[in-house]
Design an enzyme around this catalytic site. Structure first.
Site, PDB file in Angstrom:
ATOM      1  N   GLY A 197      63.726 108.705 -39.245  1.00  0.00           N
ATOM      2  CA  GLY A 197      62.315 108.653 -39.605  1.00  0.00           C
ATOM      3  C   GLY A 197      61.865 109.935 -40.268  1.00  0.00           C
ATOM      4  N   MET A 207      54.876 115.889 -41.278  1.00  0.00           N
ATOM      5  CA  MET A 207      55.131 117.133 -40.556  1.00  0.00           C
ATOM      6  C   MET A 207      56.460 117.159 -39.821  1.00  0.00           C
ATOM      7  SD  MET A 207      52.690 119.305 -40.995  1.00  0.00           S
ATOM      8  CE  MET A 207      52.996 120.427 -39.654  1.00  0.00           C
ATOM      9  N   VAL A 256      62.789 113.014 -38.209  1.00  0.00           N
ATOM     10  CA  VAL A 256      63.336 112.613 -36.924  1.00  0.00           C
ATOM     11  C   VAL A 256      64.772 112.140 -37.117  1.00  0.00           C
ATOM     12  CG1 VAL A 256      63.061 111.111 -34.913  1.00  0.00           C
ATOM     13  CG2 VAL A 256      61.032 111.926 -36.130  1.00  0.00           C
ATOM     14  N   LYS A 285      63.107 115.531 -33.338  1.00  0.00           N
ATOM     15  CA  LYS A 285      62.164 115.775 -34.426  1.00  0.00           C
ATOM     16  C   LYS A 285      62.254 117.247 -34.801  1.00  0.00           C
ATOM     17  CE  LYS A 285      57.316 115.231 -35.703  1.00  0.00           C
ATOM     18  NZ  LYS A 285      56.021 114.706 -35.269  1.00  0.00           N
ATOM     19  N   ASP A 334      45.251 109.524 -34.619  1.00  0.00           N
ATOM     20  CA  ASP A 334      46.058 109.009 -35.725  1.00  0.00           C
ATOM     21  C   ASP A 334      46.771 107.715 -35.328  1.00  0.00           C
ATOM     22  OD1 ASP A 334      47.003 109.037 -38.337  1.00  0.00           O
ATOM     23  OD2 ASP A 334      48.667 110.399 -37.914  1.00  0.00           O
TER      24      ASP A 334
END
Length: 169
Positions: A21, A25, A28, A43, A137
């Site tokens: 992913g 920011m 992953v 991450k 978010d």
């Protein structure tokens, strides 16, 4: 920092395997914890942000936010640190597509499972709010659908923590 081959062979004791992913920011990776052979999600803060104090603060704030909350629908963070100048966060690996990916695929979702899953996410957000964390978010790309009414809430990168100075507007 586009592939595991451009990373050190170990970050914080975890061995990056493959990218799973990417967001604004962080990247992953699926990674292995060598002592247990457990797969985790690792991450990392991309190199462009490694010298940005505010980006590093935001990255650490995400881990702080999640560590305040214990709920079965929130992806837990195991550890946060910096190794080889790379800021990382070790999290539970959820083997599931994002809701965004699933919606784009056109695969129909059973209504009962969707309602149950969103009820769990609403409960998770309530637990977060009670702990002084506002996610800010919630969107399909930050929700992982593992089926049968299970939806995981992840990415607390722009969360607002009660009593902390805000890093975002």
């Amino acid at each position: 920092m586009d592939s595991p081959s451009s990373l050190p062979s170990s970050i914080g004791g975890y061995r990056p395997c493959r990218e799973i992913g990417r967001g604004a920011m962080g990247i992953v990776y699926e990674a292995e914890e060598p002592l247990t052979s457990r797969l985790i999600a690792l991450k990392v803060l991309p190199g462009a942000f490694a010298l940005d104090r505010r980006a590093i603060e935001r990255f650490h704030r995400e881990a702080q936010a999640v560590s305040r909350i214990e709920h079965p629908s929130i992806v837990p963070v195991y550890r946060i640190g910096c190794d080889h100048g790379i800021h990382f966060m070790a999290m539970r690996r959820i083997e599931a597509p994002s809701l965004r990916e699933l919606l784009r695929s056109g695969i129909p979702l059973p209504v009962h499972d969707v309602v149950q899953a969103f009820a769990e996410v609403a409960e998770a957000l309530g637990t977060a709010h009670a702990a002084g964390v506002v996610h800010r978010d919630v969107k399909p790309s930050n929700l992982l659908w593992s089926g049968k009414g299970t939806l995981w809430l992840g990415y607390f990168g722009v969360a607002c923590l009660e009593g902390a100075a805000s890093l975002t507007l």
